[in-house]
Motif scaffolding. Structure first.
Motif, PDB file in Angstrom:
ATOM      1  N   GLY A  54       0.689  -1.306  -0.052  1.00 11.53           N
ATOM      2  CA  GLY A  54      -0.058   0.113   0.039  1.00 11.53           C
ATOM      3  C   GLY A  54       0.749   1.215   0.096  1.00 11.53           C
ATOM      4  N   GLY A  55       2.250   1.366  -0.288  1.00 14.85           N
ATOM      5  CA  GLY A  55       2.875   2.344  -0.514  1.00 14.85           C
ATOM      6  C   GLY A  55       2.664   3.472  -1.377  1.00 14.85           C
ATOM      7  N   ASP A  59       2.915   7.635   2.230  1.00 15.86           N
ATOM      8  CA  ASP A  59       3.426   6.445   2.917  1.00 15.86           C
ATOM      9  C   ASP A  59       4.599   5.893   2.131  1.00 15.86           C
ATOM     10  OD1 ASP A  59       3.735   4.118   4.655  1.00 15.86           O
ATOM     11  OD2 ASP A  59       1.714   3.378   4.188  1.00 15.86           O
ATOM     12  N   GLY A  60       5.694   6.062   2.918  1.00 17.13           N
ATOM     13  CA  GLY A  60       6.884   5.581   2.208  1.00 17.13           C
ATOM     14  C   GLY A  60       7.207   3.855   2.629  1.00 17.13           C
ATOM     15  N   VAL A  61       6.280   3.278   3.425  1.00 16.52           N
ATOM     16  CA  VAL A  61       6.389   1.919   3.878  1.00 16.52           C
ATOM     17  C   VAL A  61       7.894   1.529   4.542  1.00 16.52           C
ATOM     18  CG1 VAL A  61       6.487  -0.817   3.356  1.00 16.52           C
ATOM     19  CG2 VAL A  61       4.917   1.037   1.997  1.00 16.52           C
ATOM     20  N   GLY A  62       8.039   2.157   5.631  1.00 11.88           N
ATOM     21  CA  GLY A  62       9.416   2.283   6.500  1.00 11.88           C
ATOM     22  C   GLY A  62      10.119   3.291   5.671  1.00 11.88           C
ATOM     23  N   LYS A  63      11.141   2.859   5.494  1.00 15.02           N
ATOM     24  CA  LYS A  63      12.316   3.632   4.644  1.00 15.02           C
ATOM     25  C   LYS A  63      12.546   3.305   3.422  1.00 15.02           C
ATOM     26  CE  LYS A  63      14.594   4.388   9.042  1.00 15.02           C
ATOM     27  NZ  LYS A  63      15.974   4.431   9.899  1.00 15.02           N
ATOM     28  N   LEU A  64      11.775   2.680   2.718  1.00 11.39           N
ATOM     29  CA  LEU A  64      11.973   2.371   1.159  1.00 11.39           C
ATOM     30  C   LEU A  64      11.822   3.677   0.245  1.00 11.39           C
ATOM     31  CD1 LEU A  64       9.769  -1.089   0.891  1.00 11.39           C
ATOM     32  CD2 LEU A  64      12.497  -0.818   1.741  1.00 11.39           C
ATOM     33  N   ASP A  65      11.114   4.248   0.662  1.00 12.61           N
ATOM     34  CA  ASP A  65      11.016   5.604  -0.317  1.00 12.61           C
ATOM     35  C   ASP A  65      11.479   6.920   0.393  1.00 12.61           C
ATOM     36  OD1 ASP A  65      10.255   7.375  -2.364  1.00 12.61           O
ATOM     37  OD2 ASP A  65       8.274   7.367  -2.160  1.00 12.61           O
ATOM     38  N   PRO A  66      12.275   7.176   1.046  1.00 13.59           N
ATOM     39  CA  PRO A  66      12.705   8.436   1.880  1.00 13.59           C
ATOM     40  C   PRO A  66      12.521   9.921   1.168  1.00 13.59           C
ATOM     41  CG  PRO A  66      14.534   7.298   1.042  1.00 13.59           C
ATOM     42  CD  PRO A  66      13.690   6.411   0.514  1.00 13.59           C
ATOM     43  N   GLY A  70       7.279   7.853  -4.389  1.00 15.81           N
ATOM     44  CA  GLY A  70       6.659   6.896  -4.692  1.00 15.81           C
ATOM     45  C   GLY A  70       7.530   5.554  -5.301  1.00 15.81           C
ATOM     46  N   VAL A  71       8.669   5.832  -5.704  1.00 19.78           N
ATOM     47  CA  VAL A  71       9.797   5.160  -6.127  1.00 19.78           C
ATOM     48  C   VAL A  71      10.636   4.301  -4.999  1.00 19.78           C
ATOM     49  CG1 VAL A  71      11.615   4.725  -7.822  1.00 19.78           C
ATOM     50  CG2 VAL A  71       9.863   6.318  -8.378  1.00 19.78           C
ATOM     51  N   ALA A  72      10.527   3.184  -4.818  1.00 23.18           N
ATOM     52  CA  ALA A  72      11.271   2.468  -3.669  1.00 23.18           C
ATOM     53  C   ALA A  72      12.702   2.048  -4.123  1.00 23.18           C
ATOM     54  CB  ALA A  72      10.400   1.386  -3.226  1.00 23.18           C
ATOM     55  N   CYS A  73      13.501   2.308  -2.997  1.00 23.36           N
ATOM     56  CA  CYS A  73      14.951   1.721  -3.258  1.00 23.36           C
ATOM     57  C   CYS A  73      15.705   2.162  -4.700  1.00 23.36           C
ATOM     58  CB  CYS A  73      14.860   0.245  -3.059  1.00 23.36           C
ATOM     59  SG  CYS A  73      14.302  -0.304  -1.341  1.00 23.36           S
ATOM     60  N   GLU A  74      15.833   3.524  -4.817  1.00 23.62           N
ATOM     61  CA  GLU A  74      16.155   4.137  -6.160  1.00 23.62           C
ATOM     62  C   GLU A  74      17.501   3.615  -6.292  1.00 23.62           C
ATOM     63  OE1 GLU A  74      15.306   8.048  -6.987  1.00 23.62           O
ATOM     64  OE2 GLU A  74      13.183   7.820  -5.824  1.00 23.62           O
TER      65      GLU A  74
END
Length: 199
Positions: A54-55, A59-66, A70-74
């Motif tokens: 649900g990111g 809502d960055g789902v923890g630290k996946l999208d600091p 909306g883009v995780a773990c770039e």
């Protein structure tokens, strides 16, 4: 002495029930806890997890999208997948959306900004789908739509006129980019927006 034994037995019984209840929890329940980027093999894998949890930009789902785009773990390597939004302007009758894409980490380039499964140098293509009981129904023709690339920002921007939109659940999906080689993997797999209620 007898009066002290009864409360102790009650406490022990409650402890046993609590432990049994924990044992009955599904094994996969810990999978919903936020994970760090080091857990994933690729950026696309992290993005799938991010969207599945649900990111969103908020809502960055923890630290996946600091940086909250909306883009995780770039910083991870490819394959690369983006984050897409979908909306509908009821006053002017058009769908619209933006997709944010990750840089490759090599000179800040965006490898998935352009290209579709047929042509690597053509626009990245998408379609809008209505979720129905019989499956996902495409709103536009089989060729879909082209999205305008903005390499300086890492965004794909698009809009498409549509006067008749039946209320329901919709999502936008960007098709995969052409393979880099005939036998290699897909560097830019398909990705989609969250399902939203429109119009």
């Amino acid at each position: 002495m007898q009066s002290n034994v009864r409360p102790l037995r009650l406490l022990l019984s409650l402890a046993v029930v609590a432990v049994a209840a924990l044992a009955l929890l599904p094994l996969g329940s810990s999978a919903s806890a936020p994970r760090g980027c080091g857990f994933f093999k690729s950026q696309a894998e992290a993005q799938d997890y991010f969207v599945g949890q649900g990111g969103t930009i908020e809502d960055g789902v923890g630290k996946l999208d600091p940086d909250h785009d909306g883009v995780a773990c770039e910083g991870l390597t490819g394959p690369y997948a983006g984050y897409a939004t979908l909306g509908y302007n009821k006053k002017r009758n058009f769908f619209y959306g933006v997709a944010s894409l990750p840089p490759s980490g090599e000179g800040g380039e965006y490898p998935c900004m352009i290209g579709n499964r047929h042509f690597s140098d053509a626009p990245r293509r998408l379609n809008v789908y209505k979720v129905t009981a019989d499956g996902n129904k495409p709103i536009f023709n089989q060729f879909g739509l082209g999205a305008e690339a903005q390499p300086e920002t890492g965004h794909l921007i698009w809009r498409a006129d549509r006067k008749v939109v039946i209320p329901g659940s919709y999502f936008a999906e960007f098709e995969e980019r052409a393979r880099t080689t005939a036998y290699g993997g897909i560097e830019c797999p398909p990705f989609r927006s969250p399902i939203v209620r429109l119009p």
